[in-house]
Design an enzyme around this catalytic site. Structure first.
Site, PDB file in Angstrom:
ATOM      1  N   ALA A   1       0.837  -1.198   0.000  1.00  0.00           N
ATOM      2  CA  ALA A   1       0.000   0.000   0.000  1.00  0.00           C
ATOM      3  C   ALA A   1       0.876   1.252   0.000  1.00  0.00           C
ATOM      4  CB  ALA A   1      -0.904  -0.014   1.225  1.00  0.00           C
ATOM      5  N   CYS A   2       0.241   2.400  -0.080  1.00  0.00           N
ATOM      6  CA  CYS A   2       0.934   3.693  -0.124  1.00  0.00           C
ATOM      7  C   CYS A   2       1.948   3.799   1.018  1.00  0.00           C
ATOM      8  CB  CYS A   2      -0.071   4.816  -0.005  1.00  0.00           C
ATOM      9  SG  CYS A   2       0.651   6.458   0.088  1.00  0.00           S
ATOM     10  N   PRO A   3       3.189   4.252   0.818  1.00  0.00           N
ATOM     11  CA  PRO A   3       3.766   4.701  -0.458  1.00  0.00           C
ATOM     12  C   PRO A   3       4.544   3.610  -1.189  1.00  0.00           C
ATOM     13  CG  PRO A   3       5.211   5.318   1.333  1.00  0.00           C
ATOM     14  CD  PRO A   3       4.122   4.454   1.931  1.00  0.00           C
TER      15      PRO A   3
END
Lengths: 188, 83
Positions: free
Chosen positions: B21-23
């Site tokens: 997931a982000c980042p």
């Protein structure tokens, strides 16, 4: 006539010189750099600081983190046990979280249940762990400066801090100088 | 580029960042970009919705040419040309 032209050229040259100097100064003032003063030692806030830092580093922005006060707990290495602390330092050391895996949440901590649940959710949602984030930050060249004064205040010793490739100890003036030349400054 | 055009693109490198997931996807792209020559095409697979906004902003900042994305069942394919 020729004389007048020469004077104008000279004046223009002078103005260009002045402008070049100013532009140079402005560029130096505002580097593509992010400075964050990380003061909070809450899991959620340290996570936020690290996610923003990683994104910035990935976007080729130089990142400089200044850790002070409560955030120092996040940089303690639980495997290291420094000797020779006085009584109050020992007490502080015992009361404060020993490293990034022991941080509590600023909200819904519920005696440690909150952080446990957040870590479970992070795993489920494929969010990197705080440990992994520090590793990545090291690889991307994110610089960490530890506030020397906070170290003394909390009674921490350099020997108990994590091994990190770009780690240094300095004072508030270093943060001010770093932040002053950064295009972005944050306080977390 | 339209979805049809993107589907016909031959990528020089596919970066599978679906497991993060982000980042994460941005970091994966940043790490892999060094393997490409200028003008070559990178394809990023991401299951993170935010990546669709983040990758174009990254390209804008560092100079790569963002081509666009299209959705698969549970993830997206994003395309860019290295500067």
């Amino acid at each position: 006539m020729e004389n007048t032209n020469e004077v104008t050229l000279q004046m223009l040259q002078k103005q260009v010189d002045v402008l070049t100097k100013k532009v140079g100064k402005l560029e130096k003032n505002r580097k593509d750099q992010l400075s964050i003063a990380v003061v909070s030692g809450d899991l959620d806030k340290v996570l936020a600081a690290m996610v923003i830092s990683l994104a910035a580093a990935a976007m080729d922005t130089q990142v400089k983190l200044f850790f002070s006060f409560w955030s120092l707990s996040a940089l303690r290495d639980p495997k290291k046990h420094p000797k020779g602390k006085d009584f109050i330092s020992k007490m502080f050391g015992m009361m404060l979280p020993t490293g990034k895996d022991k941080l509590s949440l600023s909200n819904m901590n519920m005696g440690g249940m909150g952080p446990m649940m957040i870590k479970m959710l992070m795993k489920k949602q494929n969010v990197m762990s705080l440990g992994e984030m520090f590793k990545q930050a090291g690889e991307l060249g994110v610089e960490i400066t530890i506030c020397e004064m906070s170290m003394g205040l909390m009674g921490f010793k350099a020997e108990e801090m994590i091994d990190y490739p770009h780690l240094r100890y300095a004072g508030a003036a270093t943060f001010v100088a770093d932040a002053g030349e950064s295009a972005m400054q944050l306080f977390i | 580029m339209t979805t049809e055009e993107l589907k016909n693109v031959t990528s020089n490198l596919v970066v599978d960042a679906r497991g993060t997931a982000c980042p994460g996807p941005l970091l994966a792209a940043k790490k892999a970009i060094g393997e490409l020559e200028s003008g070559e095409i990178m394809e990023i697979l991401s299951a993170d919705e935010g990546t669709k906004n983040d990758i174009p902003r990254w390209c804008e900042k560092v100079g790569h040419e963002y081509l666009g994305f299209y959705d698969e069942d549970s993830f997206s394919r994003l395309f860019l040309i290295k500067e």
